[in-house]
Design an enzyme around this catalytic site. Structure first.
Site, PDB file in Angstrom:
ATOM      1  N   LYS A  38     -38.504  15.277 -13.806  1.00  0.00           N
ATOM      2  CA  LYS A  38     -38.503  16.524 -14.537  1.00  0.00           C
ATOM      3  C   LYS A  38     -38.459  16.306 -16.041  1.00  0.00           C
ATOM      4  CE  LYS A  38     -34.200  17.577 -14.874  1.00  0.00           C
ATOM      5  NZ  LYS A  38     -32.947  18.231 -15.201  1.00  0.00           N
ATOM      6  N   THR A  39     -37.671  15.337 -16.488  1.00  0.00           N
ATOM      7  CA  THR A  39     -37.605  15.060 -17.918  1.00  0.00           C
ATOM      8  C   THR A  39     -38.968  14.578 -18.427  1.00  0.00           C
ATOM      9  OG1 THR A  39     -35.328  14.367 -17.574  1.00  0.00           O
ATOM     10  CG2 THR A  39     -36.294  13.892 -19.713  1.00  0.00           C
ATOM     11  N   ASP A 231     -34.332  23.634 -19.811  1.00  0.00           N
ATOM     12  CA  ASP A 231     -33.992  22.647 -18.794  1.00  0.00           C
ATOM     13  C   ASP A 231     -32.772  23.134 -18.000  1.00  0.00           C
ATOM     14  OD1 ASP A 231     -34.069  20.356 -17.379  1.00  0.00           O
ATOM     15  OD2 ASP A 231     -33.320  19.039 -18.967  1.00  0.00           O
ATOM     16  N   GLU A 232     -32.564  22.600 -16.818  1.00  0.00           N
ATOM     17  CA  GLU A 232     -31.393  22.943 -15.994  1.00  0.00           C
ATOM     18  C   GLU A 232     -31.236  24.463 -15.872  1.00  0.00           C
ATOM     19  OE1 GLU A 232     -30.059  20.569 -14.510  1.00  0.00           O
ATOM     20  OE2 GLU A 232     -29.976  18.765 -15.738  1.00  0.00           O
ATOM     21  N   GLN A 262     -29.195  22.215  -7.138  1.00  0.00           N
ATOM     22  CA  GLN A 262     -28.257  21.509  -8.013  1.00  0.00           C
ATOM     23  C   GLN A 262     -27.470  22.468  -8.903  1.00  0.00           C
ATOM     24  OE1 GLN A 262     -29.594  17.624  -9.707  1.00  0.00           O
ATOM     25  NE2 GLN A 262     -31.579  18.199  -8.848  1.00  0.00           N
ATOM     26  N   ARG A 621     -27.593  10.941  -7.131  1.00  0.00           N
ATOM     27  CA  ARG A 621     -27.485  10.108  -8.342  1.00  0.00           C
ATOM     28  C   ARG A 621     -27.852   8.667  -8.031  1.00  0.00           C
ATOM     29  NH1 ARG A 621     -28.835  13.400 -11.152  1.00  0.00           N
ATOM     30  NH2 ARG A 621     -29.061  14.526  -9.200  1.00  0.00           N
TER      31      ARG A 621
END
Length: 779
Positions: A38-39, A231-232, A262, A621
């Site tokens: 995504k980044t 983002d997020e 998330q 993670r």
DNA sequence: GATTATATGGTTTTT
DNA sequence: CCATATAATC
């Protein structure tokens, strides 16, 4: 050549990623699974907008969850483009970007541009003062609880007036036996304003006010921000949603990236509603799903998918990976939390030796900060360097906050919280009573504490205290006059010298004293570093090498910003703090009922599902190895407590798990669609009701051992302390607190006489005549 | 008024 | 167990 580079950055993308990057105008929502790049998509998209479409970086707004993520994105874009244009992007966290805008627009809202930003401690402290001043019971109106309620209101864009007139909210407060919450909210908001301060939530709330109350401001920023990226997105709250909606209304080039699976910040007002609402609020939203995971092994991804499938509410997607099968997940049971720590430390040691992993490859994740202790101990014993993220941050340490309080006052003397903090630190003889008196005067005259201090002589303060106050005021004024002549660092050094703080800490040779001294030195270093690092600013903003800019920056730092990524250390942090990060080897500890899922969050399906998403975040993670552990018993409040294994462990299919150490079975309008509805509904759209869950109090069954209690004595109205210079044995006296008594004995030196007095109600006491207020009744 | 001793109560998670 | 609030003592 230009094209060549462009080809390069598009080459590494899969089809979905490419779609997201190439989409130019109009709203787009990217549902990005864990580890799906995504980044990369966000940075490539911005780079593409700049290089292919020639969009001015000054006109791109990108909002991230942490400052570190922002910095990383900038860096990656610079690398992609091979120039430094990316430094002109408007990029940062919601809070820091809005703080920056609010500084330049502050006068519109009645603030000055040097307003202070209160952290949670400051805010709680203000609530506490307000509760006290309103003569309300502090047990009933616990600062923490009340503040959380206020915070929730602000995040739902419910102001004090609306709060107090909303019957549902009033009822809810009444039921919680906190009917005055609305009044406290009102007083709190007024006090913050008077102090020239905004709290964290105000940075959103007031940004919204700015855009809705000042059409020219709205128009200015709507024009300015041609492209907006967030983002997020799953962790945004209604206030953030509305602000983005306003800002993006002109160009509608809003790109949101998030993963409903998330979403772990509902306690902060975040709501997945924002994801669901997005496609209703804009027409023709392009939807992209990133489902290929590049991070984890097949085994890890499988159990992640299994676990999250137990949640009912979610957007359908199926993560897959081309990565190796990998090893099975290790599930380990230990006897106590200390054993758990030892197991983790030993495993790290072994992996380092056998598989050639290094310290930075490991992360130990847990649900609550308190769990770090047992891991720390074990790591220390094993000689493994580690670093803890979160907990009490550097800037919250007492000595650091005290020092910063001076700097805050230099910038904004109306800041009452900071003033109260250091007016008598280092001790200069301005005591609690004097301070309370002066604050009271300030309230009565509706002026600031500082204004009272500068005119203290008018208020009948005794001369010694008055002198101390004058000295203090003169010193602060001296700092203020130096503010424009010196840079932030030199001024801080001057503060350290003049206040003698540095000297005092230096002379404290205890271990703690040494640490405090070092912390203050580190603070000074950080200010120095700040003044020496160049950065960009534009159109009439506060000069960003200023002390004010420094203070703003540090208060808005997040735990994740505390970089040191390259530090040769094993990392310890909460799962919340680990969001967005990845590690070759991940240990997740404390998988026990009452801890994870946490006992505070098992009362509703929504709460439980958020705990499960948290578990999902923890699992995803990991890149190569994943260890899940739980202890039969662990120390809590100093006592050993038994716990069952977490229910989440049952949701993991056996085939992916190595249970050889698990000890057998795991178990015993304007388009304001979002804001429709009243304040009550808005505050309840997310999860929870803004009140922290309260556990039923179980009082210990024993009675505390009897302690000589003082029988309170109320002195006569005409009580005037006598001159006790010649007090003699046999005289009868009245003490302000202990009541009536008879002098039994006189001792002590002439300059410090001590009388032993037999009180009627309170027995024999030794009283120092220099301090006591006694009235002599008869000889 | 300041320093030291005792007592209470607290644990989610954070900008 | 730990940190902070309150009370006792100097």
């Amino acid at each position: 050549m230009y094209l060549c580079r462009m080809q390069n950055y598009l080459d590494g993308l899969n089809e979905a990623q490419r779609t997201a990057v190439l989409h130019k105008d109009g709203p787009i929502m990217i549902i990005a699974g864990a580890g799906s790049g995504k980044t990369k998509v966000l940075t490539t998209r911005i780079a593409h907008l700049m290089s292919k479409h020639g969009i001015d970086p000054f006109r791109i707004l990108a909002l991230t969850f942490t400052n570190k993520a922002a910095a990383e994105m900038k860096e990656r874009i610079e690398k992609t483009l091979g120039n430094t244009e990316a430094r002109n992007l408007y990029i940062g966290t919601f809070h820091s970007v809005f703080a920056r805008i609010l500084r330049s627009e502050a006068p519109k809202l009645g603030y000055t541009s040097n307003f202070t930003i209160y952290d949670t401690d400051d805010s709680r402290s203000v609530v506490k003062t307000v509760v006290k001043e309103m003569n309300l019971d502090e047990k009933q109106y616990k600062p923490n609880v009340v503040f959380n309620r206020i915070s929730s209101a602000k995040n739902a864009l419910v102001g004090p007036e609306e709060y107090r007139t909303d019957s549902m909210l009033q009822q809810e407060d009444a039921r919680a036996n906190r009917p005055q919450t609305g009044a406290i909210y009102d007083a709190y908001a007024k006090r913050c304003f008077k102090n020239g301060a905004m709290d964290f939530d105000d940075l959103l709330f007031k940004m919204y006010s700015l855009l809705t109350q000042f059409p020219e401001a709205l128009s200015k920023y709507q024009h300015k921000f041609q492209y907006i990226l967030i983002d997020e997105y799953q962790d945004t709250n209604p206030a953030q949603y509305e602000i983005i909606k306003l800002l993006g209304a002109m160009h509608e080039n809003v790109c949101v990236v998030g993963d409903d699976a998330q979403s772990i910040y509902s306690f902060r007002g975040a709501t997945i509603e924002n994801i669901l609402q997005f496609s209703k609020d804009y027409e023709d939203v392009v939807m992209v799903k990133l489902e290929q995971n590049y991070r984890s092994t097949k085994n890890i991804l499988h159990i992640a998918n299994e676990v999250i499938s137990n949640n009912k509410g979610q957007i359908q997607k199926k993560l897959f990976t081309d990565n190796d099968e990998g090893e099975k997940i290790k599930l380990v049971r230990t006897f106590t939390d200390n054993d758990e720590g030892k197991m983790v430390a030993d495993s790290i040691q072994e992996l380092k030796l056998r598989n050639h992993f290094f310290n930075p490859d490991f992360a130990i994740l847990y649900r609550t900060n308190a769990q770090s202790r047992s891991f720390e101990e074990a790591l220390r014993k094993t000689g493994i360097t580690y670093r803890i993220y979160g907990g009490i941050s550097f800037y919250q340490r007492k000595e650091v906050k005290d020092f910063i309080a001076y700097l805050r006052i230099v910038i904004n003397p109306q800041d009452e919280e900071a003033l109260k903090r250091i007016i008598n630190y280092p001790a200069r003889g301005i005591g609690k009573t004097s301070i309370e008196k002066l604050v009271l005067y300030a309230n009565e005259r509706n002026t600031s504490f500082w204004n009272i201090l500068t005119n203290a002589s008018m208020f009948g303060i005794k001369s010694a205290t008055l002198e101390a106050i004058d000295g203090f005021v003169t010193m602060i004024k001296m700092f203020q006059s130096e503010l424009h002549k010196k840079n932030a660092y030199d001024l801080a050094v001057l503060v350290g010298k003049s206040t003698q703080i540095v000297k005092e800490l230096f002379n404290d040779k205890t271990v703690e004293g040494l640490a405090r001294y070092e912390n203050v030195q580190e603070l000074l270093n950080s200010i120095k570093e700040f003044t020496e690092t160049p950065s960009n600013l534009e159109d009439g903003e506060v000069g960003d090498k200023s002390l004010a800019a420094y203070l703003q920056q540090i208060v808005l730092l997040t735990d994740a910003d505390d970089d040191k990524t390259n530090a040769d250390a094993v990392k310890l942090m909460t799962i919340h703090a680990a969001k967005g990060l990845e590690f070759p080897v991940v240990f997740v500890g404390g998988l026990e009922e009452t801890l994870f899922p946490n006992a505070m969050a098992v009362h509703t399906r929504e709460e439980l599902e958020e705990e499960r998403r948290l578990f999902y975040v923890a699992i995803t993670r990991a890149k190569k190895h994943l260890y899940l552990s739980y202890a039969n018993a662990r120390y809590r409040f100093g006592q050993l407590q038994q716990n069952d294994p977490s229910r989440f462990l049952e949701e993991i299919p056996d085939e992916f798990v190595d249970k050889s150490n698990a000890g057998g079975n795991a178990r015993n309008n304007g388009g304001h669609t979002q804001m429709q509805g009243n304040a009550f509904q808005r505050m309840h759209r997310g999860f929870g009701n803004g009140y922290a869950q309260e556990t039923p109090k179980s009082k210990p069954a024993y009675t505390s051992p009897a302690r000589p209690k003082v029988v309170e004595h109320t002195p006569n109205a005409d009580f005037v302390p006598s001159d006790t210079q010649h007090l003699a044995v046999g005289q009868k006296v009245e003490h302000q607190k202990f009541g009536f008594g008879k002098v039994m004995k006189m001792e002590g030196a002439a300059h410090n006489p001590i009388a032993t007095i037999q009180f009627e109600e309170n027995g024999e006491k030794k009283i120092m005549l220099n301090y006591a207020r006694l009235r002599i009744l008869e000889n």
